[in-house]
Design a protein around this motif. Structure first.
Motif, PDB file in Angstrom:
ATOM      1  N   LEU A  32       0.816  -1.216   0.000  1.00 21.79           N
ATOM      2  CA  LEU A  32       0.000   0.000   0.000  1.00 21.79           C
ATOM      3  C   LEU A  32       0.850   1.266   0.000  1.00 21.79           C
ATOM      4  O   LEU A  32       0.325   2.373   0.104  1.00 21.79           O
ATOM      5  CB  LEU A  32      -0.948   0.019   1.216  1.00 21.79           C
ATOM      6  CG  LEU A  32      -1.931  -1.145   1.315  1.00 21.79           C
ATOM      7  CD1 LEU A  32      -2.778  -1.008   2.571  1.00 21.79           C
ATOM      8  CD2 LEU A  32      -2.799  -1.253   0.078  1.00 21.79           C
ATOM      9  N   ALA A  33       2.152   1.123  -0.138  1.00 21.52           N
ATOM     10  CA  ALA A  33       3.066   2.273  -0.152  1.00 21.52           C
ATOM     11  C   ALA A  33       2.748   3.187  -1.331  1.00 21.52           C
ATOM     12  O   ALA A  33       2.022   2.802  -2.251  1.00 21.52           O
ATOM     13  CB  ALA A  33       4.512   1.772  -0.243  1.00 21.52           C
ATOM     14  N   PRO A  34       3.294   4.413  -1.316  1.00 19.86           N
ATOM     15  CA  PRO A  34       3.063   5.319  -2.450  1.00 19.86           C
ATOM     16  C   PRO A  34       3.387   4.628  -3.771  1.00 19.86           C
ATOM     17  O   PRO A  34       4.360   3.890  -3.888  1.00 19.86           O
ATOM     18  CB  PRO A  34       4.039   6.470  -2.186  1.00 19.86           C
ATOM     19  CG  PRO A  34       4.193   6.485  -0.697  1.00 19.86           C
ATOM     20  CD  PRO A  34       4.148   5.027  -0.291  1.00 19.86           C
ATOM     21  N   GLY A  35       2.522   4.853  -4.750  1.00 20.46           N
ATOM     22  CA  GLY A  35       2.693   4.232  -6.054  1.00 20.46           C
ATOM     23  C   GLY A  35       1.978   2.904  -6.208  1.00 20.46           C
ATOM     24  O   GLY A  35       2.051   2.277  -7.271  1.00 20.46           O
ATOM     25  N   ALA A  36       1.260   2.459  -5.176  1.00 23.88           N
ATOM     26  CA  ALA A  36       0.526   1.191  -5.253  1.00 23.88           C
ATOM     27  C   ALA A  36      -0.499   1.246  -6.378  1.00 23.88           C
ATOM     28  O   ALA A  36      -1.048   2.305  -6.689  1.00 23.88           O
ATOM     29  CB  ALA A  36      -0.180   0.912  -3.927  1.00 23.88           C
ATOM     30  N   SER A  37      -0.776   0.109  -6.949  1.00 25.59           N
ATOM     31  CA  SER A  37      -1.804   0.050  -7.986  1.00 25.59           C
ATOM     32  C   SER A  37      -3.178  -0.071  -7.331  1.00 25.59           C
ATOM     33  O   SER A  37      -3.304  -0.636  -6.234  1.00 25.59           O
ATOM     34  CB  SER A  37      -1.572  -1.140  -8.915  1.00 25.59           C
ATOM     35  OG  SER A  37      -1.904  -2.347  -8.256  1.00 25.59           O
TER      36      SER A  37
END
Length: 151
Positions: free
Chosen positions: A73-78
């Motif tokens: 769920l980190a930044p950039g997750a789809s």
């Protein structure tokens, strides 16, 4: 199933790394206001899944200390990864996801329209989506949006 998308509250613009950005004084107040609303409305058995970024953990900690950090769920997750980790829509129950833009806006668009689109979720805002299975078919709906400035 219920899916709540909570964007982290206002954070510092600069830090040693993006993952270490902390909430500002304003962000802490935003998180607290939305947390109070959640205390009154979120089912107790809800699963709480959080990005590993400091600002998301600080946001959720205004509400609870019982959450699972999910690297995916980190930044950039789809958007698809978010829905997979939430168990949407078949797992049932309630999942609260604390994450980032533009991912959360794309998740909301995908759930409600079937297409990934660049929808905006304000800092600190909470979107509550629901999936229902009925005799006449399934339906996905937006139950509410909580803006931290009006909570």
């Amino acid at each position: 199933m219920n899916l709540l998308l909570w964007r982290h509250a206002t954070a510092e613009d600069v830090a040693a790394s993006d993952m270490d950005r902390a909430l500002t004084k304003r962000g802490l107040a935003q998180a607290e206001r939305v947390a109070q609303w959640l205390q009154a409305h979120l089912p107790r058995e809800a699963r709480v899944l959080v990005s590993p970024a400091l600002r998301t953990r600080q946001t959720v900690e205004a509400f609870t200390r019982h959450y699972e950090v999910v690297e995916a769920l980190a930044p950039g997750a789809s958007p698809e990864a978010v829905l997979r980790h939430a168990g949407w829509p078949k797992q049932g129950g309630t999942a609260l996801i604390v994450g980032h833009q533009p991912t959360l806006g794309a998740v909301a668009a995908l759930v409600l329209t079937g297409h990934v689109q660049a929808w905006s979720v304000r800092k600190g805002a909470l979107w509550w989506l629901s999936h229902r299975d009925r005799e006449e078919g399934t339906s996905d709906l937006l139950r509410t949006v909580i803006d931290p400035e009006f909570a």
